[in-house]
Design a protein around this motif. Structure first.
Motif, PDB file in Angstrom:
ATOM      1  N   SER A  55       0.848  -1.186   0.000  1.00 44.96           N
ATOM      2  CA  SER A  55       0.000   0.000   0.000  1.00 44.96           C
ATOM      3  C   SER A  55       0.890   1.245   0.000  1.00 44.96           C
ATOM      4  O   SER A  55       1.839   1.323   0.772  1.00 44.96           O
ATOM      5  CB  SER A  55      -0.891  -0.013   1.240  1.00 44.96           C
ATOM      6  N   SER A  56       0.601   2.189  -0.864  1.00 48.13           N
ATOM      7  CA  SER A  56       1.395   3.417  -1.046  1.00 48.13           C
ATOM      8  C   SER A  56       2.807   3.142  -1.540  1.00 48.13           C
ATOM      9  O   SER A  56       3.698   3.978  -1.381  1.00 48.13           O
ATOM     10  CB  SER A  56       1.433   4.250   0.236  1.00 48.13           C
ATOM     11  N   GLY A  57       3.042   1.979  -2.158  1.00 51.43           N
ATOM     12  CA  GLY A  57       4.339   1.686  -2.748  1.00 51.43           C
ATOM     13  C   GLY A  57       4.603   2.599  -3.934  1.00 51.43           C
ATOM     14  O   GLY A  57       3.686   3.200  -4.497  1.00 51.43           O
ATOM     15  N   LEU A  58       5.866   2.701  -4.313  1.00 51.38           N
ATOM     16  CA  LEU A  58       6.274   3.606  -5.383  1.00 51.38           C
ATOM     17  C   LEU A  58       6.859   2.852  -6.567  1.00 51.38           C
ATOM     18  O   LEU A  58       7.461   1.793  -6.400  1.00 51.38           O
ATOM     19  CB  LEU A  58       7.334   4.587  -4.878  1.00 51.38           C
ATOM     20  N   ILE A  59       6.694   3.439  -7.732  1.00 50.46           N
ATOM     21  CA  ILE A  59       7.351   2.943  -8.931  1.00 50.46           C
ATOM     22  C   ILE A  59       8.173   4.093  -9.500  1.00 50.46           C
ATOM     23  O   ILE A  59       7.720   5.234  -9.535  1.00 50.46           O
ATOM     24  CB  ILE A  59       6.339   2.391  -9.951  1.00 50.46           C
ATOM     25  N   TYR A  60       9.400   3.790  -9.871  1.00 47.91           N
ATOM     26  CA  TYR A  60      10.306   4.744 -10.502  1.00 47.91           C
ATOM     27  C   TYR A  60      10.561   4.189 -11.892  1.00 47.91           C
ATOM     28  O   TYR A  60      11.121   3.099 -12.041  1.00 47.91           O
ATOM     29  CB  TYR A  60      11.594   4.831  -9.675  1.00 47.91           C
ATOM     30  N   ILE A  61      10.114   4.907 -12.917  1.00 50.39           N
ATOM     31  CA  ILE A  61      10.020   4.303 -14.236  1.00 50.39           C
ATOM     32  C   ILE A  61      10.229   5.333 -15.344  1.00 50.39           C
ATOM     33  O   ILE A  61       9.918   6.510 -15.165  1.00 50.39           O
ATOM     34  CB  ILE A  61       8.633   3.621 -14.371  1.00 50.39           C
ATOM     35  N   THR A  62      10.746   4.871 -16.451  1.00 54.23           N
ATOM     36  CA  THR A  62      10.871   5.715 -17.627  1.00 54.23           C
ATOM     37  C   THR A  62       9.471   6.034 -18.154  1.00 54.23           C
ATOM     38  O   THR A  62       8.594   5.171 -18.138  1.00 54.23           O
ATOM     39  CB  THR A  62      11.664   4.979 -18.727  1.00 54.23           C
ATOM     40  N   SER A  63       9.275   7.245 -18.624  1.00 48.71           N
ATOM     41  CA  SER A  63       7.964   7.628 -19.184  1.00 48.71           C
ATOM     42  C   SER A  63       7.611   6.710 -20.346  1.00 48.71           C
ATOM     43  O   SER A  63       8.432   6.502 -21.241  1.00 48.71           O
ATOM     44  CB  SER A  63       7.999   9.071 -19.706  1.00 48.71           C
ATOM     45  N   PRO A  64       6.385   6.178 -20.368  1.00 47.77           N
ATOM     46  CA  PRO A  64       5.970   5.342 -21.501  1.00 47.77           C
ATOM     47  C   PRO A  64       5.983   6.111 -22.818  1.00 47.77           C
ATOM     48  O   PRO A  64       6.402   5.602 -23.836  1.00 47.77           O
ATOM     49  CB  PRO A  64       4.548   4.913 -21.147  1.00 47.77           C
ATOM     50  N   VAL A  65       5.519   7.352 -22.776  1.00 47.69           N
ATOM     51  CA  VAL A  65       5.499   8.205 -23.947  1.00 47.69           C
ATOM     52  C   VAL A  65       6.437   9.376 -23.651  1.00 47.69           C
ATOM     53  O   VAL A  65       6.316  10.007 -22.595  1.00 47.69           O
ATOM     54  CB  VAL A  65       4.066   8.716 -24.242  1.00 47.69           C
ATOM     55  N   THR A  66       7.371   9.650 -24.537  1.00 47.73           N
ATOM     56  CA  THR A  66       8.322  10.738 -24.321  1.00 47.73           C
ATOM     57  C   THR A  66       7.564  12.028 -24.014  1.00 47.73           C
ATOM     58  O   THR A  66       6.709  12.438 -24.793  1.00 47.73           O
ATOM     59  CB  THR A  66       9.218  10.925 -25.558  1.00 47.73           C
ATOM     60  N   PRO A  67       7.856  12.666 -22.883  1.00 47.92           N
ATOM     61  CA  PRO A  67       7.087  13.833 -22.449  1.00 47.92           C
ATOM     62  C   PRO A  67       7.479  15.123 -23.178  1.00 47.92           C
ATOM     63  O   PRO A  67       7.731  16.152 -22.575  1.00 47.92           O
ATOM     64  CB  PRO A  67       7.410  13.920 -20.957  1.00 47.92           C
ATOM     65  N   SER A  68       7.489  15.068 -24.504  1.00 48.62           N
ATOM     66  CA  SER A  68       7.943  16.200 -25.307  1.00 48.62           C
ATOM     67  C   SER A  68       6.848  17.222 -25.608  1.00 48.62           C
ATOM     68  O   SER A  68       7.128  18.277 -26.152  1.00 48.62           O
ATOM     69  CB  SER A  68       8.527  15.695 -26.628  1.00 48.62           C
ATOM     70  N   SER A  69       5.609  16.900 -25.245  1.00 48.11           N
ATOM     71  CA  SER A  69       4.504  17.826 -25.477  1.00 48.11           C
ATOM     72  C   SER A  69       3.472  17.664 -24.367  1.00 48.11           C
ATOM     73  O   SER A  69       3.470  16.664 -23.649  1.00 48.11           O
ATOM     74  CB  SER A  69       3.842  17.549 -26.834  1.00 48.11           C
ATOM     75  N   SER A  70       2.590  18.643 -24.244  1.00 53.32           N
ATOM     76  CA  SER A  70       1.539  18.538 -23.225  1.00 53.32           C
ATOM     77  C   SER A  70       0.615  17.364 -23.539  1.00 53.32           C
ATOM     78  O   SER A  70       0.123  16.707 -22.625  1.00 53.32           O
ATOM     79  CB  SER A  70       0.748  19.840 -23.131  1.00 53.32           C
ATOM     80  N   GLU A  71       0.412  17.064 -24.809  1.00 51.97           N
ATOM     81  CA  GLU A  71      -0.420  15.906 -25.187  1.00 51.97           C
ATOM     82  C   GLU A  71       0.218  14.602 -24.716  1.00 51.97           C
ATOM     83  O   GLU A  71      -0.462  13.735 -24.151  1.00 51.97           O
ATOM     84  CB  GLU A  71      -0.619  15.873 -26.701  1.00 51.97           C
ATOM     85  N   ASN A  72       1.521  14.452 -24.915  1.00 54.05           N
ATOM     86  CA  ASN A  72       2.215  13.244 -24.465  1.00 54.05           C
ATOM     87  C   ASN A  72       2.200  13.121 -22.949  1.00 54.05           C
ATOM     88  O   ASN A  72       2.033  12.031 -22.399  1.00 54.05           O
ATOM     89  CB  ASN A  72       3.653  13.232 -24.971  1.00 54.05           C
ATOM     90  N   ARG A  73       2.383  14.246 -22.253  1.00 54.70           N
ATOM     91  CA  ARG A  73       2.335  14.207 -20.787  1.00 54.70           C
ATOM     92  C   ARG A  73       0.944  13.791 -20.308  1.00 54.70           C
ATOM     93  O   ARG A  73       0.802  13.047 -19.338  1.00 54.70           O
ATOM     94  CB  ARG A  73       2.762  15.556 -20.216  1.00 54.70           C
ATOM     95  N   GLN A  74      -0.093  14.243 -21.002  1.00 51.35           N
ATOM     96  CA  GLN A  74      -1.467  13.859 -20.652  1.00 51.35           C
ATOM     97  C   GLN A  74      -1.686  12.363 -20.879  1.00 51.35           C
ATOM     98  O   GLN A  74      -2.335  11.701 -20.078  1.00 51.35           O
ATOM     99  CB  GLN A  74      -2.482  14.684 -21.452  1.00 51.35           C
TER     100      GLN A  74
END
Length: 99
Positions: A55-74
């Motif tokens: 419970s409340s564990g964390l994941i540290y991970i590479t972004s699935p979609v490169t966060p190069s735009s607001s659309e990708n971040r969404q």
């Protein structure tokens, strides 16, 4: 090391086991992109991985979609939300908390 397609079986033996799971550069590997090309596939992978966290564990991970735009971040936010995570940090690497 657990292969991508074996994560569901692996999690069965590791439910609620880990405080933190690290998946750095996993989603950039060609074999991952070939096996999990769609956001739905990534959500399923993360949902399985989520089961291994306490419970409340964390994941540290590479972004699935490169966060190069607001659309990708969404798209990243939607993927993690659907998988049952709350993003704590967004960038090339993400930190997310199991909710």
């Amino acid at each position: 090391m657990v292969e991508f397609d074996d994560i569901g079986q692996w999690v069965k033996d590791h439910v609620n086991t880990f405080d933190v799971v690290s998946c750095l550069n996993v989603m950039r590997r060609q074999s991952f992109l070939y096996s999990h090309p769609d956001p739905e596939n990534i959500t399923e992978f993360l949902t399985n991985l989520r089961r291994s966290l306490i419970s409340s564990g964390l994941i540290y991970i590479t972004s699935p979609v490169t966060p190069s735009s607001s659309e990708n971040r969404q798209i990243n936010r939607q993927i993690f939300s659907r998988a049952g995570f709350r993003l704590l940090h967004e960038g090339y690497y993400l930190i997310a908390e199991k909710v």
